[in-house]
Design a protein around this motif. Structure first.
Motif, short mmCIF file in Angstrom:
data_model
loop_
_atom_site.label_atom_id
_atom_site.label_comp_id
_atom_site.label_asym_id
_atom_site.label_seq_id
_atom_site.Cartn_x
_atom_site.Cartn_y
_atom_site.Cartn_z
N SER A 1 -3.35 -4.85 -12.69
CA SER A 1 -3.53 -3.41 -12.41
C SER A 1 -2.77 -3.05 -11.14
O SER A 1 -2.41 -3.92 -10.34
CB SER A 1 -5.01 -3.10 -12.23
OG SER A 1 -5.47 -3.66 -11.00
N LYS A 2 -2.57 -1.76 -10.96
CA LYS A 2 -1.89 -1.27 -9.76
C LYS A 2 -2.69 -1.69 -8.51
O LYS A 2 -2.11 -2.09 -7.51
CB LYS A 2 -1.74 0.25 -9.83
CG LYS A 2 -0.92 0.83 -8.71
CD LYS A 2 -0.68 2.31 -8.98
CE LYS A 2 0.22 2.88 -7.93
NZ LYS A 2 0.58 4.27 -8.21
N ARG A 3 -4.00 -1.62 -8.61
CA ARG A 3 -4.86 -2.02 -7.48
C ARG A 3 -4.65 -3.49 -7.15
O ARG A 3 -4.53 -3.87 -5.99
CB ARG A 3 -6.32 -1.74 -7.84
CG ARG A 3 -7.29 -2.02 -6.72
CD ARG A 3 -8.71 -1.52 -7.11
NE ARG A 3 -9.69 -2.23 -6.33
CZ ARG A 3 -10.33 -3.32 -6.74
NH1 ARG A 3 -10.09 -3.84 -7.92
NH2 ARG A 3 -11.22 -3.90 -5.96
N ASP A 4 -4.59 -4.35 -8.19
CA ASP A 4 -4.36 -5.78 -7.98
C ASP A 4 -2.98 -6.03 -7.36
O ASP A 4 -2.83 -6.88 -6.48
CB ASP A 4 -4.50 -6.56 -9.28
CG ASP A 4 -5.94 -6.59 -9.78
OD1 ASP A 4 -6.87 -6.35 -8.97
OD2 ASP A 4 -6.13 -6.85 -10.98
N LEU A 5 -1.98 -5.30 -7.84
CA LEU A 5 -0.63 -5.46 -7.29
C LEU A 5 -0.58 -5.02 -5.83
O LEU A 5 0.09 -5.66 -5.00
CB LEU A 5 0.38 -4.67 -8.12
CG LEU A 5 0.63 -5.19 -9.53
CD1 LEU A 5 1.50 -4.21 -10.31
CD2 LEU A 5 1.25 -6.57 -9.51
N GLU A 6 -1.29 -3.95 -5.50
CA GLU A 6 -1.34 -3.50 -4.11
C GLU A 6 -2.02 -4.54 -3.23
O GLU A 6 -1.57 -4.81 -2.11
CB GLU A 6 -2.06 -2.15 -4.00
CG GLU A 6 -1.24 -1.01 -4.56
CD GLU A 6 -2.01 0.30 -4.67
OE1 GLU A 6 -3.26 0.29 -4.58
OE2 GLU A 6 -1.35 1.34 -4.86
N PHE A 7 -3.08 -5.14 -3.74
CA PHE A 7 -3.79 -6.20 -3.01
C PHE A 7 -2.84 -7.37 -2.75
O PHE A 7 -2.74 -7.87 -1.64
CB PHE A 7 -5.01 -6.65 -3.81
CG PHE A 7 -5.77 -7.80 -3.20
CD1 PHE A 7 -6.71 -7.56 -2.20
CD2 PHE A 7 -5.52 -9.10 -3.59
CE1 PHE A 7 -7.40 -8.62 -1.63
CE2 PHE A 7 -6.21 -10.16 -3.02
CZ PHE A 7 -7.16 -9.92 -2.03
N LEU A 8 -2.15 -7.79 -3.79
CA LEU A 8 -1.21 -8.91 -3.66
C LEU A 8 -0.06 -8.55 -2.72
O LEU A 8 0.31 -9.36 -1.85
CB LEU A 8 -0.68 -9.28 -5.04
CG LEU A 8 0.11 -10.56 -5.17
CD1 LEU A 8 -0.69 -11.76 -4.70
CD2 LEU A 8 0.54 -10.75 -6.62
N MET B 1 0.83 -1.18 0.00
CA MET B 1 0.00 0.00 0.00
C MET B 1 0.88 1.25 0.00
O MET B 1 2.01 1.19 0.42
CB MET B 1 -0.88 0.03 1.24
CG MET B 1 -1.81 -1.14 1.40
SD MET B 1 -3.22 -0.92 0.34
CE MET B 1 -4.01 -2.47 0.56
N TYR B 2 0.31 2.32 -0.44
CA TYR B 2 1.05 3.57 -0.45
C TYR B 2 0.69 4.38 0.78
O TYR B 2 -0.47 4.53 1.12
CB TYR B 2 0.71 4.38 -1.71
CG TYR B 2 1.31 3.77 -2.95
CD1 TYR B 2 2.56 4.18 -3.39
CD2 TYR B 2 0.64 2.79 -3.65
CE1 TYR B 2 3.12 3.61 -4.52
CE2 TYR B 2 1.21 2.23 -4.78
CZ TYR B 2 2.45 2.65 -5.20
OH TYR B 2 3.01 2.09 -6.32
N LEU B 3 1.71 4.85 1.46
CA LEU B 3 1.52 5.70 2.64
C LEU B 3 2.11 7.07 2.33
O LEU B 3 3.26 7.16 1.92
CB LEU B 3 2.24 5.10 3.86
CG LEU B 3 1.80 3.69 4.26
CD1 LEU B 3 2.69 3.18 5.38
CD2 LEU B 3 0.35 3.70 4.71
N SER B 4 1.34 8.10 2.51
CA SER B 4 1.80 9.47 2.29
C SER B 4 2.46 9.64 0.92
O SER B 4 3.47 10.31 0.79
CB SER B 4 2.81 9.86 3.38
OG SER B 4 2.33 9.56 4.65
N GLY B 5 1.93 8.96 -0.09
CA GLY B 5 2.47 9.11 -1.43
C GLY B 5 3.78 8.37 -1.66
O GLY B 5 4.40 8.53 -2.70
N VAL B 6 4.24 7.58 -0.69
CA VAL B 6 5.50 6.84 -0.84
C VAL B 6 5.20 5.49 -1.48
O VAL B 6 4.37 4.74 -0.98
CB VAL B 6 6.18 6.64 0.55
CG1 VAL B 6 7.45 5.83 0.40
CG2 VAL B 6 6.44 7.97 1.21
#
Length: 141
Positions: free
Chosen positions: A24-31, A1-6
């Motif tokens: 997708s970016k969302r799928d990669l974040e989930f994984l 996940m992205y925290l404070s834009g990092v």
């Protein structure tokens, strides 16, 4: 996940894995939120042929040797993966996998893997297609 834009380095590493290239970016974040990162020692047996497979591994650095019935069948490196067959059918491992040297990998347990593919049909299809390709190549070898 992205925290404070990092940016999350796990998301970046997953994005460079060919298996997840179409994700997708969302799928990669989930994984990325479900994957653990591990360091493996040189000469470590990660999966033993005929034994239950408890995890799915994605190599981020280093190499592993894959053997079947004691004979070398593949050498895998960064961006490649193993353990998917056992994740899908819960059956015994079809090969033994041993590290060549120090290895860094992202790992999903069976529960994490199941959650990831249940939540993402395209990921499930990518894993199944990659597994079919590997099985076909092994059958022709």
């Amino acid at each position: 996940m992205y925290l404070s834009g990092v940016p999350d380095p796990k998301v970046d590493r997953l994005a460079h894995v060919p298996l997840f290239a179409a994700s997708s970016k969302r799928d990669l974040e989930f994984l990325a939120s479900r994957v653990d990162e591990v360091q493996l020692k040189p000469g470590q047996t990660v999966i033993r042929e005929g034994q239950p497979t408890e995890s799915f591994f994605i190599l981020t650095s280093g190499n592993v040797q894959v053997t079947r019935a004691g004979k070398p069948v593949a050498r895998l490196g960064p961006g490649e993966f193993f353990g998917e067959i056992g994740m899908l059918d819960r059956g015994p491992a079809s090969a033994t996998v041993v590290t060549d040297g120090p290895v860094e990998a992202m790992v999903l347990s069976h529960a994490q893997f199941r959650d990831a593919i249940k939540a993402n049909d395209s990921l499930a299809m990518q894993v199944i297609a990659a597994m079919a390709e590997r099985l076909r190549a092994n059958a022709m070898a």
